[in-house]
Structures are given as C-alpha cells and as structure tokens.
Design an enzyme around this catalytic site. Structure first.
Site, PDB file in Angstrom:
ATOM      1  N   ASP A 146      -7.180   1.125  -4.543  1.00  0.00           N
ATOM      2  CA  ASP A 146      -8.309   1.995  -4.851  1.00  0.00           C
ATOM      3  C   ASP A 146      -7.780   3.417  -5.035  1.00  0.00           C
ATOM      4  OD1 ASP A 146     -10.665   3.345  -5.113  1.00  0.00           O
ATOM      5  OD2 ASP A 146     -11.569   2.645  -3.248  1.00  0.00           O
ATOM      6  N   HIS A 147      -7.303   3.720  -6.252  1.00  0.00           N
ATOM      7  CA  HIS A 147      -6.791   5.047  -6.584  1.00  0.00           C
ATOM      8  C   HIS A 147      -7.492   5.574  -7.827  1.00  0.00           C
ATOM      9  CE1 HIS A 147      -3.727   4.907  -3.592  1.00  0.00           C
ATOM     10  NE2 HIS A 147      -3.004   3.987  -4.177  1.00  0.00           N
ATOM     11  N   THR A 191      -6.149   6.965   5.081  1.00  0.00           N
ATOM     12  CA  THR A 191      -6.394   8.410   5.067  1.00  0.00           C
ATOM     13  C   THR A 191      -6.083   9.053   3.731  1.00  0.00           C
ATOM     14  OG1 THR A 191      -4.211   8.718   6.072  1.00  0.00           O
ATOM     15  CG2 THR A 191      -6.118   8.701   7.553  1.00  0.00           C
ATOM     16  N   GLY A 192      -5.658   8.269   2.740  1.00  0.00           N
ATOM     17  CA  GLY A 192      -5.652   8.721   1.362  1.00  0.00           C
ATOM     18  C   GLY A 192      -4.464   9.540   0.912  1.00  0.00           C
ATOM     19  N   GLU A 193      -4.494   9.845  -0.365  1.00  0.00           N
ATOM     20  CA  GLU A 193      -3.482  10.664  -1.022  1.00  0.00           C
ATOM     21  C   GLU A 193      -4.180  11.643  -1.950  1.00  0.00           C
ATOM     22  OE1 GLU A 193      -3.268   7.147  -1.609  1.00  0.00           O
ATOM     23  OE2 GLU A 193      -2.072   6.828   0.200  1.00  0.00           O
ATOM     24  N   ASN A 204      -6.137  10.920  -5.303  1.00  0.00           N
ATOM     25  CA  ASN A 204      -7.531  10.474  -5.340  1.00  0.00           C
ATOM     26  C   ASN A 204      -8.525  11.621  -5.304  1.00  0.00           C
ATOM     27  OD1 ASN A 204      -6.766   7.738  -5.177  1.00  0.00           O
ATOM     28  ND2 ASN A 204      -6.581   7.891  -2.960  1.00  0.00           N
ATOM     29  N   GLY A 255       1.583   5.194  11.238  1.00  0.00           N
ATOM     30  CA  GLY A 255       1.832   5.964  12.437  1.00  0.00           C
ATOM     31  C   GLY A 255       0.885   5.589  13.549  1.00  0.00           C
ATOM     32  N   THR A 300      -0.206  -2.140   7.550  1.00  0.00           N
ATOM     33  CA  THR A 300       0.879  -1.196   7.346  1.00  0.00           C
ATOM     34  C   THR A 300       1.772  -1.667   6.207  1.00  0.00           C
ATOM     35  OG1 THR A 300       2.532   0.150   8.513  1.00  0.00           O
ATOM     36  CG2 THR A 300       2.535  -2.234   8.958  1.00  0.00           C
TER      37      THR A 300
END
Length: 335
Positions: free
Chosen positions: A37-38, A110-112, A115, A179, A195
């Site tokens: 989902d990008h 938590t995305g990039e 997006n 993390g 992960t």
C-alpha cells in the site's frame, strides 16, 4: 503448522498481472496474499529499465478476493498517518469482511515519506508516527465494536461515527516493524506482528521479547503465542543467476535503514540513493537463487526461530515457475 503467504507487488507488476499471480498462488497452496500500500513506488524503474508500477491496493483487493476462493488477503502494509483517516480504513475493512468473511486482514505500519509527502503532508518523526498508528488501531477497533462512536484523541477525531455494515469485531490487525516499539505495539494492540529484513536471531532475541512485553500490558491479549508472527522474505528464483538477480536490483534502496526515516518521496531520487548498495549486500539479505533448496533453508531458519508465517515476496522473472517450485518442493518440506 507454518503458513505461507504470497506477496503481490503492485510496485513491480501491473494490477492485472498481480490478479493472475494470486489466482496462481492459491492453486499452488499459499494460505495468504499480501499487497503493498504505497502512493509512490520505492523506485522509478524496474531491473530491466521499464517503468515501475503504482496500483492502488484498496481498488485491487475486491477484484482479487472475487477471483479467488479461500486465500486470505490484506495489506502489507498500510500506514494510517495523514492520507488515510482510520474511520475510512475501518469502513473499507467492514465492507470487505461483509463480502468475504474470514478472508480479510489489515497490515499496519508507521509508513514512509513516499506515501505522505507527494500529497502535501508533513513527514512526522518516528515517535509521532508510532503514536498515530496506535491511536488508529484503537479507533478502528471501536468502530467495529461500538455504534455512533465519539473519539477525541491526540490525532484522530470521531463525532458520532457509525459503520452500519460489517461484523462486530475487526478483522485481524498485524502490526509491522523492525524495532521494539512496533513489536510492543503488536503485542499490546494487534493480532499479529510482521517484520522484514530481520535475521532469525534478532527476531528471537530482540523482537519476540518485545512482543511479549506488549502482551503483558495488553487489555486484549493474554498469551504471546496468540500473536501471529510473520516474516516477509524476499526471494528471486530463475534458471540462471543473472536472471534471478536483475529484478532484485531496484530493491537495494530498502537495505538502507535511513531512507525509511528521511523525507524522500521521489522514486527517481530514491533509486539514485541505492547506487552505493553492493550486489553482495543484496545477496546477504535476499534469496537470489537457481536452487529451490535455498528457499527451503531460508524459510526453515525463520520457522525454527518461531515464526508462524513466511510470506514470499518473489521478484522471480517467471512467477509461474516460482509457484511451481513452491508447490512441488518448498511447501512439502514443511508438511
């Protein structure tokens, strides 16, 4: 018994190609299908120089669910930061679960910046992104469980919001990360932890204990073993090493941890940042092979570490051949 997932990459392949792939994956015996989902892809060009793709998963998922029978499907993964309101995500999930009961899940991360920044949103630091994600999970669950919900959080607001259609419980929510913060969130608020790029040792020694700490403080989870543990494993299988390597080259960027935090959103620039990642580094993390046993061995290492599901993100130039290898040689090794 371990489950296996297939990753439909809307960055590497067209939406139509991905539909054919998941149909084939179901016939080959895969248990689940995950779709990225990008808004922007991670790269501008594929390994052969042709343009990358950028399909929308929420438009693609209904078509994929309709063309298959039993395979479970969901996002891998969605970031609920600015471009999505958790109420809209819950609305979509409620409709999909009404149409396809027990076949839908949600992957959350938590995305990039790719997006958010192209749409004019600020790129928050990780702490804010984690808090937004945790609050979004709470909002989504309340919209499934309650009627006419009021919510006044740090980031999200509801004013008498009600999902009229859908079940009374949210579908499984898998929290992704590399993390301790994301792992604790998964144990506390999620149904699963996902992960990628982590070694079996780091997962077992660092991430799984963090999941357990999250469960210890959770109001909904009682047993760490009930938190489904999934690893995404990048593979490329072909008859020659060169053919297996080529489609993996654009993914070199994702081996640089700093790009996940940086406000970089132009795929052309992102691809340039990958130029100093060596082929050797890529081979250390990806399974690039002409031998199916290499795929078996890589998956077995994660199963032995305690993962419940292995999702193969296959960049193989011939996806049909990869599915045949999975059905004939990989899956039977875990019976």
């Amino acid at each position: 018994m371990v489950e296996f997932g297939y990753f439909a990459s809307l960055e590497e392949f067209s939406p139509a190609d991905c539909l054919e792939q998941v149909e084939r994956a179901e016939r080959a015996g895969f248990d689940s299908a995950w779709v990225n989902d990008h808004f922007h892809p991670w790269f501008d060009r594929l390994g052969d120089g042709s343009p990358a793709h950028g399909g929308n998963p929420w438009e693609w998922l209904p078509a994929a669910l309709e063309r298959t029978d039993d395979i479970r499907m969901g996002t891998g993964v969605t970031a609920v930061l600015n471009r999505y309101h958790p109420g809209n995500v819950a609305h979509r999930l409620a409709t999909l679960t009404e149409l396809y009961p027990d076949r839908v899940f949600l992957g959350l991360g938590t995305g990039e910046a790719l997006n958010e920044s192209p749409l004019g949103y600020d790129w928050p630091d990780y702490g804010e992104r984690a808090r937004r994600t945790a609050e979004a999970i709470r909002v989504i669950r309340r919209l499934f469980a309650e009627e006419f919900v009021d919510f006044d959080g740090e980031f999200w607001t509801l004013d008498g919001a009600n999902c009229y259609t859908g079940p009374d419980e949210a579908p499984p929510i898998h929290v992704a990360g590399n993390g301790a913060t994301a792992a604790r969130m998964a144990g506390d608020l999620g149904d699963g932890f996902v992960t990628v790029y982590e070694t079996p040792e780091s997962a077992r020694e660092e991430l799984f204990p963090a999941v357990e700490r999250g469960v210890a403080r959770s109001d909904r989870n009682d047993d760490p073993d009930d938190v489904h543990r999934t690893v995404h494993l990048h593979v490329s299988y072909a008859e020659t090493d060169a053919a297996a390597l080529e489609p993996c080259l654009p993914w070199r960027l994702t081996l640089k941890p700093e790009v996940f935090e940086a406000d970089l959103a132009d795929p052309r620039e992102l691809q340039q940042h990958a130029e100093d990642v060596s082929e050797a580094e890529l081979r250390e993390t990806f399974v690039i092979t002409t031998d199916p046993q290499d795929i078996v061995d890589a998956a077995a290492a994660y199963v032995d570490a305690g993962f419940d599901e292995v999702v193969f993100q296959s960049s193989s130039p011939d996806q049909a051949a990869f599915c045949e290898v999975f059905e004939r040689e990989v899956a039977p090794s875990f019976d």
